[in-house]
Structure formats: structure tokens, C-alpha cells
Design an enzyme around this catalytic site. Structure first.
Site, PDB file in Angstrom:
ATOM      1  N   PHE A 181      -2.451  -4.875   7.534  1.00  0.00           N
ATOM      2  CA  PHE A 181      -2.763  -5.590   6.068  1.00  0.00           C
ATOM      3  C   PHE A 181      -3.628  -6.764   5.984  1.00  0.00           C
ATOM      4  O   PHE A 181      -3.892  -7.102   5.198  1.00  0.00           O
ATOM      5  CB  PHE A 181      -1.218  -5.882   5.484  1.00  0.00           C
ATOM      6  CG  PHE A 181      -0.815  -7.087   6.129  1.00  0.00           C
ATOM      7  CD1 PHE A 181      -0.885  -8.314   5.521  1.00  0.00           C
ATOM      8  CD2 PHE A 181       0.035  -7.052   7.430  1.00  0.00           C
ATOM      9  CE1 PHE A 181      -0.536  -9.468   6.162  1.00  0.00           C
ATOM     10  CE2 PHE A 181       0.575  -8.190   7.828  1.00  0.00           C
ATOM     11  CZ  PHE A 181       0.290  -9.482   7.175  1.00  0.00           C
ATOM     12  N   LYS A 194      -6.892   5.344   7.218  1.00  0.00           N
ATOM     13  CA  LYS A 194      -5.858   5.062   6.530  1.00  0.00           C
ATOM     14  C   LYS A 194      -5.422   3.541   6.584  1.00  0.00           C
ATOM     15  O   LYS A 194      -5.234   2.957   7.603  1.00  0.00           O
ATOM     16  CB  LYS A 194      -4.611   5.787   7.342  1.00  0.00           C
ATOM     17  CG  LYS A 194      -3.361   6.280   6.906  1.00  0.00           C
ATOM     18  CD  LYS A 194      -2.453   5.131   6.160  1.00  0.00           C
ATOM     19  CE  LYS A 194      -1.913   4.300   7.221  1.00  0.00           C
ATOM     20  NZ  LYS A 194      -1.165   3.369   6.385  1.00  0.00           N
ATOM     21  N   GLU A 231      -0.800   0.051   3.605  1.00  0.00           N
ATOM     22  CA  GLU A 231      -0.217   0.457   2.259  1.00  0.00           C
ATOM     23  C   GLU A 231       0.160  -0.821   1.406  1.00  0.00           C
ATOM     24  O   GLU A 231       0.402  -1.154   0.182  1.00  0.00           O
ATOM     25  CB  GLU A 231       0.995   1.305   2.329  1.00  0.00           C
ATOM     26  CG  GLU A 231       2.334   0.889   3.099  1.00  0.00           C
ATOM     27  CD  GLU A 231       2.212   1.148   4.422  1.00  0.00           C
ATOM     28  OE1 GLU A 231       1.179   0.804   5.058  1.00  0.00           O
ATOM     29  OE2 GLU A 231       3.368   1.544   5.151  1.00  0.00           O
ATOM     30  N   ARG A 232       0.064  -2.138   2.034  1.00  0.00           N
ATOM     31  CA  ARG A 232       0.373  -3.227   1.602  1.00  0.00           C
ATOM     32  C   ARG A 232      -0.705  -3.849   0.694  1.00  0.00           C
ATOM     33  O   ARG A 232      -0.548  -4.577  -0.272  1.00  0.00           O
ATOM     34  CB  ARG A 232       0.824  -4.378   2.478  1.00  0.00           C
ATOM     35  CG  ARG A 232       2.375  -3.938   3.031  1.00  0.00           C
ATOM     36  CD  ARG A 232       2.596  -5.062   3.997  1.00  0.00           C
ATOM     37  NE  ARG A 232       3.133  -4.255   5.007  1.00  0.00           N
ATOM     38  CZ  ARG A 232       3.342  -4.986   6.299  1.00  0.00           C
ATOM     39  NH1 ARG A 232       3.061  -6.249   6.503  1.00  0.00           N
ATOM     40  NH2 ARG A 232       3.710  -4.421   7.333  1.00  0.00           N
ATOM     41  N   SER A 270       0.374  -3.840  14.926  1.00  0.00           N
ATOM     42  CA  SER A 270       1.393  -4.358  15.863  1.00  0.00           C
ATOM     43  C   SER A 270       1.649  -3.582  17.208  1.00  0.00           C
ATOM     44  O   SER A 270       1.104  -2.544  17.050  1.00  0.00           O
ATOM     45  CB  SER A 270       2.694  -4.537  15.103  1.00  0.00           C
ATOM     46  OG  SER A 270       3.193  -3.150  15.009  1.00  0.00           O
ATOM     47  N   CYS A 319      -4.547 -12.081  13.764  1.00  0.00           N
ATOM     48  CA  CYS A 319      -4.330 -11.740  15.357  1.00  0.00           C
ATOM     49  C   CYS A 319      -4.888 -12.734  16.137  1.00  0.00           C
ATOM     50  O   CYS A 319      -4.491 -12.804  17.350  1.00  0.00           O
ATOM     51  CB  CYS A 319      -4.709 -10.402  15.595  1.00  0.00           C
ATOM     52  SG  CYS A 319      -6.702 -10.181  15.385  1.00  0.00           S
ATOM     53  N   GLU A 338       5.777 -12.338  18.665  1.00  0.00           N
ATOM     54  CA  GLU A 338       4.764 -12.734  17.690  1.00  0.00           C
ATOM     55  C   GLU A 338       5.348 -13.108  16.473  1.00  0.00           C
ATOM     56  O   GLU A 338       6.287 -12.452  15.866  1.00  0.00           O
ATOM     57  CB  GLU A 338       3.791 -11.684  17.442  1.00  0.00           C
ATOM     58  CG  GLU A 338       2.534 -11.681  16.495  1.00  0.00           C
ATOM     59  CD  GLU A 338       1.636 -10.839  16.262  1.00  0.00           C
ATOM     60  OE1 GLU A 338       2.416  -9.462  16.071  1.00  0.00           O
ATOM     61  OE2 GLU A 338       0.533 -10.943  16.232  1.00  0.00           O
TER      62      GLU A 338
HETATM   63  P1  NAD Z   1       1.768  -2.396  11.480  1.00  0.00           P
HETATM   64  O1  NAD Z   1       1.530  -2.295  12.812  1.00  0.00           O
HETATM   65  O2  NAD Z   1       2.852  -2.612  10.681  1.00  0.00           O
HETATM   66  O3  NAD Z   1       0.798  -1.642  10.630  1.00  0.00           O
HETATM   67  C1  NAD Z   1      -0.508  -1.245  11.045  1.00  0.00           C
HETATM   68  C2  NAD Z   1      -0.851   0.108  10.304  1.00  0.00           C
HETATM   69  O4  NAD Z   1       0.267   1.103  10.911  1.00  0.00           O
HETATM   70  C3  NAD Z   1      -0.681   0.407   8.951  1.00  0.00           C
HETATM   71  O5  NAD Z   1      -1.846   1.228   8.507  1.00  0.00           O
HETATM   72  C4  NAD Z   1       0.691   1.105   8.793  1.00  0.00           C
HETATM   73  O6  NAD Z   1       0.957   1.856   7.762  1.00  0.00           O
HETATM   74  C5  NAD Z   1       0.864   1.721  10.089  1.00  0.00           C
HETATM   75  N1  NAD Z   1       2.334   2.106  10.469  1.00  0.00           N
HETATM   76  C6  NAD Z   1       3.216   0.953  10.379  1.00  0.00           C
HETATM   77  N2  NAD Z   1       4.492   1.455  10.908  1.00  0.00           N
HETATM   78  C7  NAD Z   1       4.066   2.633  11.356  1.00  0.00           C
HETATM   79  C8  NAD Z   1       4.936   3.700  12.010  1.00  0.00           C
HETATM   80  N3  NAD Z   1       6.174   3.574  12.318  1.00  0.00           N
HETATM   81  N4  NAD Z   1       4.371   4.868  12.296  1.00  0.00           N
HETATM   82  C9  NAD Z   1       3.079   5.245  12.301  1.00  0.00           C
HETATM   83  N5  NAD Z   1       2.255   4.153  11.449  1.00  0.00           N
HETATM   84  C10 NAD Z   1       2.752   3.011  11.303  1.00  0.00           C
HETATM   85  O7  NAD Z   1       0.860  -3.891  11.414  1.00  0.00           O
HETATM   86  P2  NAD Z   1       0.583  -4.889  10.201  1.00  0.00           P
HETATM   87  O8  NAD Z   1       1.880  -5.297   9.870  1.00  0.00           O
HETATM   88  O9  NAD Z   1      -0.175  -4.043   9.059  1.00  0.00           O
HETATM   89  O10 NAD Z   1      -0.477  -5.950  10.822  1.00  0.00           O
HETATM   90  C11 NAD Z   1      -0.250  -6.913  11.410  1.00  0.00           C
HETATM   91  C12 NAD Z   1      -0.132  -6.857  12.997  1.00  0.00           C
HETATM   92  O11 NAD Z   1      -1.585  -6.484  13.160  1.00  0.00           O
HETATM   93  C13 NAD Z   1       0.132  -7.972  13.469  1.00  0.00           C
HETATM   94  O12 NAD Z   1       0.770  -7.575  14.991  1.00  0.00           O
HETATM   95  C14 NAD Z   1      -1.509  -8.439  14.287  1.00  0.00           C
HETATM   96  O13 NAD Z   1      -1.459  -9.317  15.286  1.00  0.00           O
HETATM   97  C15 NAD Z   1      -2.018  -7.092  14.510  1.00  0.00           C
HETATM   98  N6  NAD Z   1      -3.341  -7.254  14.562  1.00  0.00           N
HETATM   99  C16 NAD Z   1      -4.150  -7.080  15.413  1.00  0.00           C
HETATM  100  C17 NAD Z   1      -5.589  -7.185  15.587  1.00  0.00           C
HETATM  101  C18 NAD Z   1      -6.253  -7.040  16.930  1.00  0.00           C
HETATM  102  O14 NAD Z   1      -7.627  -6.639  16.847  1.00  0.00           O
HETATM  103  N7  NAD Z   1      -5.579  -6.956  17.889  1.00  0.00           N
HETATM  104  C19 NAD Z   1      -5.951  -7.446  14.321  1.00  0.00           C
HETATM  105  C20 NAD Z   1      -5.439  -7.505  13.393  1.00  0.00           C
HETATM  106  C21 NAD Z   1      -4.027  -7.397  13.412  1.00  0.00           C
END
Ligand code: NAD
Length: 498
Positions: free
Chosen positions: A149, A173, A176-177, A226, A281, A383
Site C-alpha cells: 500500500f 495485484k 487492496e487499500r 512485509s 520501507c 518493524e
Molecule cells: P503486506 O505484506 O500486508 O501486503 C503486500 C501485498 O501482499 C498486498 O498486495 C497484499 O494484498 C498481499 N497480502 C497481504 N497478506 C497476504 C497473505 N496473507 N497472503 C498473500 N498475500 C497477502 O504489506 P503492506 O502493509 O501493504 O506494505 C507495507 C510493508 O511493505 C512494510 O513491511 C514495508 O517495509 C514493506 N515494503 C518493502 C519495500 C522494499 O522494497 N523492501 C518497499 C515498500 C514497502
């Protein structure tokens, strides 16, 4: 109420699964729409469209593919303000910050416009008698990106820009937020001349993600989010034979050496720690002053700056940062502040009770600052992803180097110093993927690559830059000989170039 479906086969289509989730406006806390959550069948429809369209796109010469990307860049300039407003209203970040999110994505698309050069192969004349060898890069076919998101414009573009330029068809994909901007980017790609089916956006949750991971026609998956989900996706995608690069969470340290310019260090910490409400991140979430004198001087300057941070609605251009993305995110971050107090850290600035006048239901909190955080505390290890900065006092440089090196995460790190020897030593030895020297957020420019180490990244190579071309193509190597170079008779031993 706004209803967001999917973008399949070059057009917007309504969701058919009957499942939806609310999309909030974080600055007011109101529901502004709902987004459809795709079923396995809807994902499959997108894959069928992508698969049918991909061969012709891969056969389109790379200069023409680049021209589509160039037109897309122009269209994004035309739509810059409206994209930024849409992004800010769904994510909660301020409009100037939303513009940066879009710009850093566009820079990767600019890089991908060099695809005629980037996809060139190699050639060796006369590698053996009458034998020439050459290599070529070919598109993988249908590939997918699953994005978080917190950068709803930048990270989708980091993924689909290089992938599509290489001749692949792409299934995105997004989170969804905040799905509005990714959907708009797909429409703009079509307006730029991209054939239908080459960029599809399938909105959804775990069901859509699992359908991507299990689909035999999807050849590669790029994920950002994450760490637990990154690790899950890496394993499941690799289990079905896909290429996978999965980038995860972070705990980015900033070391402040005794010789650092303290005003510059404080400016850097304020921007990198609290910008975008800490939902980056590459945000700095741990400050490590070296020596107690440095720590005391830092705290003296930092506390009033954190206390005077201006929190505001996303549409207020003078705000330093806006609300968090959802009520659940807000509760989670405040929960970590409560936890830090229980663990014995000293809360020097408490932003938990901040209320935004006129926006009482928005997901706001003020900046929080902890001092005397210890490496065994959960607020140090995990985090938090909010406007919370932890100060860990290190007695000397060796301890300051050890902290990010031994931390589970290894995304970004920074050192502030005037000492070139210390900076050089730090950059060489620290076990972290991206290092800043007097640069608090060292996100590499588009033509370098981006990627964290340890629990911040699973699989390889990195995203954007030359690695993205490697990730989204496969190499074929051709060894050729013409009849004049052939000897008579069969060869039974291992062929040698002699
Ligand atoms: P998230 O892991 O909750 O979601 C990321 C994606 O995974 C979304 O599209 C979501 O729909 C999907 N998802 C969520 N739960 C799932 C599950 N149980 N099974 C399958 N798919 C699932 O992350 P977020 O809250 O959207 O984003 C924040 C996180 O992303 C933080 O941890 C941040 O550090 C990280 N981030 C990392 C980078 C990098 O390049 N390392 C860059 C940006 C953000």
C-alpha cells in the site's frame, strides 16, 4: 459510492466474486468506495488475456515498445496533479509526497525506455573453427507483480515498467487499500498505445495472490510488502517453478558519529523518520548516536523538532505528514508505543493523543520519540511502520556498526560523519543492502538497483536498474557453424573448441 473492479483485456471490468473490501479516505476516516476481491477464475481470465496478447507484443520491435513507454511518460505528466490527489486521498500521504511517489516510479519507466540497448545480447566471432556464438534475451511470457500500500504508484511502475518493455505481459495485484492509482496507470498505458491484455490489474487479497502463485502460465513473480508475506510468496512461487524476487520489511538505522554536523543530522532524522508518517520501507526508524555526549546533544535538538512536527490532512501542502493508512495501522502503531513504555524505553515525545481538528475520525497520530531503547526490546527488533523513532545509544563506533549488521532486517542504513575513513569502513562492512553516507534515505536512482538483504529480501536479483532486465528475461545462447566449417565423421568425445 465508487466501485473499483479489475482491468482485464484493456478495459475496466466489474468484479464477479461477490467479495469486496472498503477503501478508506485516511484523512477523514470515511469509506470512499469499495474494491472487488478477485476469485481464482477472475485471475485466470486475466492470465488468458495476457497469454493471448504476449507473443505479438514480444515480436514488436523494441524501439516501438519503448515509444509506448515514452507516450505513457507524457500522459503521466498531463495527469500528474490528478494522480497525486487520488493517491493522497487513498493512502493518506501529503500531495507533495504523493508527487514524489509518482516521480520515482516514472524514473524507472524512463530507464525502461532504453530497452533496445538494454536487451542487446553478446556475440563472439570465431569461438572455434568456423564457430560463432551469440546470446539473446527473450521475454519470459506472462509475469506478475504483487505490491504494497505504501507506494501505490512507484512500486507498480518499478515492476511493470521493465517487465513490459522486455516484451512480457503483466498481471498486477496492487494493495487492496489504495487500488485507484494502479487502475488509472493501466488506463494510461492503453491510451499510450499498449495492446490490450499486456497490462492487467487484478484487485484482491490472499485468494488472488495464491491463484497467481499456483498458475502454471505465470513465469515470474515480483513481490514487495512485509517480510512474513515475502517469505511465504518466495517459497510458494519457487515451489511451482517460478522466478521470484520478494522484498520485505525493514528497520533502518542512522548512525550519528561524534564529528557529524548535528543540525544536518537532525534535519535528516526528522525528514527520514517522520516523512510519510514513517510508512516507508526506507524510513529511518532507529537513530544510533555514538557516545553519550553525541546522544545528549542529539536529544536536545531532536525533542523540540519532533514536538513541533506539523501533522495535517493529505490536502494541506504545509503538513509535514498526514494520517496513517487505516484505523488498524493506527492502532497497531500506538500499540507499539505502549509496548515500548512497558519494555522500559523512555518516551521523550508522545504523539498518541494527537487529534486533528475538523478531521476527528481521521487516522492521525503525532510524532513519537523513544530514548534509551535497548537491542533486546521488541520495539527495536520489529518493524513499527509509523511516525516513531527509537534512539539506541552506542558507546563506540564498533557497537554502532554491529547494531544494523546483526539486526534481522537489512534494507537501508545511513552514517552521518565528516570522517571519510569511518564512512568507507562502514560502507564496506555493514551487512545491509543500501547504504547512505550523509544521505538518510539512500534509495538508489533508477539506473542502479534496489534491494535489501537478510529478512528484507528473498530471491534475486534486485529490482529496477540492469537487474530488472535480467529478472524479466531469459538468456538463450546459440552456437553456430556453417557447412564449410564442418569436418566429416561423428565425434564421440566431449566437443572442444579446437
Ligand atoms: P503486506 O505484506 O500486508 O501486503 C503486500 C501485498 O501482499 C498486498 O498486495 C497484499 O494484498 C498481499 N497480502 C497481504 N497478506 C497476504 C497473505 N496473507 N497472503 C498473500 N498475500 C497477502 O504489506 P503492506 O502493509 O501493504 O506494505 C507495507 C510493508 O511493505 C512494510 O513491511 C514495508 O517495509 C514493506 N515494503 C518493502 C519495500 C522494499 O522494497 N523492501 C518497499 C515498500 C514497502
Amino acid at each position: 459510492m465508487r466501485e473499483i473492479g479489475h482491468f482485464i483485456g484493456g478495459k475496466n471490468v466489474a468484479g464477479t466474486s461477490g467479495r469486496y473490501t472498503d477503501v478508506f479516505e485516511p484523512m477523514t476516516g470515511e469509506v470512499q468506495g469499495r474494491v472487488a476481491l478477485a476469485s481464482k477464475a477472475e485471475l485466470r481470465a486475466a492470465v488468458e488475456n495476457a497469454k493471448a496478447a504476449q507473443p505479438a507484443w514480444a515480436a514488436t520491435n523494441p524501439q516501438r515498445r519503448a515509444r509506448v513507454m515514452m507516450r505513457f511518460l507524457d500522459l503521466c505528466q498531463r495527469e500528474y496533479d490528478s494522480l497525486a490527489e487520488l493517491l493522497a486521498r487513498e493512502h493518506g500521504k501529503t500531495i507533495p509526497d504523493a508527487k514524489g511517489d509518482i516521480q520515482r516510479g516514472l524514473e524507472v519507466v524512463e530507464f525502461a525506455c532504453g530497452i533496445p540497448h538494454l536487451m542487446k545480447g553478446e556475440y563472439t566471432e570465431g569461438a572455434g573453427p568456423g564457430i560463432d556464438i551469440y546470446s539473446m534475451r527473450q521475454a519470459l511470457g506472462v509475469v506478475a507483480g504483487i505490491t504494497p500500500f505504501n507506494f501505490p504508484a512507484m512500486i507498480p511502475m518499478w515492476k511493470f515498467g521493465p517487465a513490459i518493455a522486455c516484451g512480457n505481459a503483466f498481471i498486477l495485484k496492487p494493495s487492496e487499500r489504495d487500488p485507484g492509482v494502479p487502475m488509472r496507470l493501466a488506463e494510461l498505458m492503453i491510451e499510450a498505445g499498449l495492446p490490450a491484455g499486456i497490462l492487467n490489474v487484478v484487485n484482491g487479497d490472499k485468494e488472488a495472490v495464491d491463484a497467481i502463485l499456483d498458475d502454471p502460465d505465470i513465469k515470474a513473480v515480483g513481490f514487495v510488502g512485509s517480510s512474513p508475506i515475502a517469505q511465504y510468496i518466495y517459497h510458494r512461487a519457487a515451489g511451482t517453478g517460478k522466478r521470484a524476487q520478494c522484498f520485505g520489511g525493514a528497520k533502518n538505522h542512522m548512525i550519528i558519529m561524534p564529528d557529524a554536523d548535528m543540525n544536518q543530522a537532525v534535519d535528516a532524522l526528522i525528514g527520514a523518520g517522520y516523512g510519510s508518517a514513517g510508512e516507508r520501507c526506507m524510513a529511518i526508524s532507529v537513530a544510533v548516536p555514538v557516545g553519550n555526549g553525541t546522544a545528549d546533544a542529539l536529544m536536545e535538538k531532536l525533542i523540540p523538532r519532533v514536538e513541533s512536527l506539523k501533522v495535517g490532512p493529505s490536502t494541506d501542502p504545509s503538513a509535514d505528514f498526514g494520517p496513517l493508512v487505516t484505523r488498524a495501522a493506527l492502532d497497531r502503531v500506538k500499540g507499539y508505543v505502549d509496548l515500548g513504555i512497558q519494555e522500559g524505553a523512555k518516551l521523550a515525545v508522545d504523539g498518541r493523543e494527537f487529534r486533528m481538528q475538523g478531521y476527528e475520525n481521521g487516522f492521525y497520530m503525532g510524532g513519537c520519540l523513544f530514548d534509551e531503547v535497548k537491542p533486546d526490546m521488541r520495539i527495536y527488533k520489529e518493524e513499527i511502520f509509523g511516525p516513531v523513532l527509537s534512539v539506541v545509544r552506542a558507546k563506540d563506533y564498533a557497537e554502532a556498526l554491529r547494531l544494523p549488521t546483526e539486526h534481522e532486517y537489512g534494507n537501508g542504513v545511513a552514517i552521518f560523519t565528516r570522517d571519510g575513513d569511518a564512512a568507507r569502513d562502514f560502507a564496506a562492512k555493514v551487512d545491509v543492502g543500501m547504504v547512505g553516507i550523509n544521505v538518510p534515505i539512500p534509495v538508489p536512482i533508477a539506473y542502479y538497483t534496489f534491494g535489501g538483504w537478510k529478512a528484507s529480501g528473498f530471491g534475486d536479483p534486485n529490482q529496477h536498474g540492469p537487474d530488472s532486465i535480467r529478472f524479466y528475461t531469459k538468456t538463450k545462447t546459440v552456437t553456430s557453424r556453417w557447412p564449410s566449417g564442418l569436418k566429416e565423421g561423428a565425434e564421440f568425445s566431449m566437443p572442444l573448441m579446437q
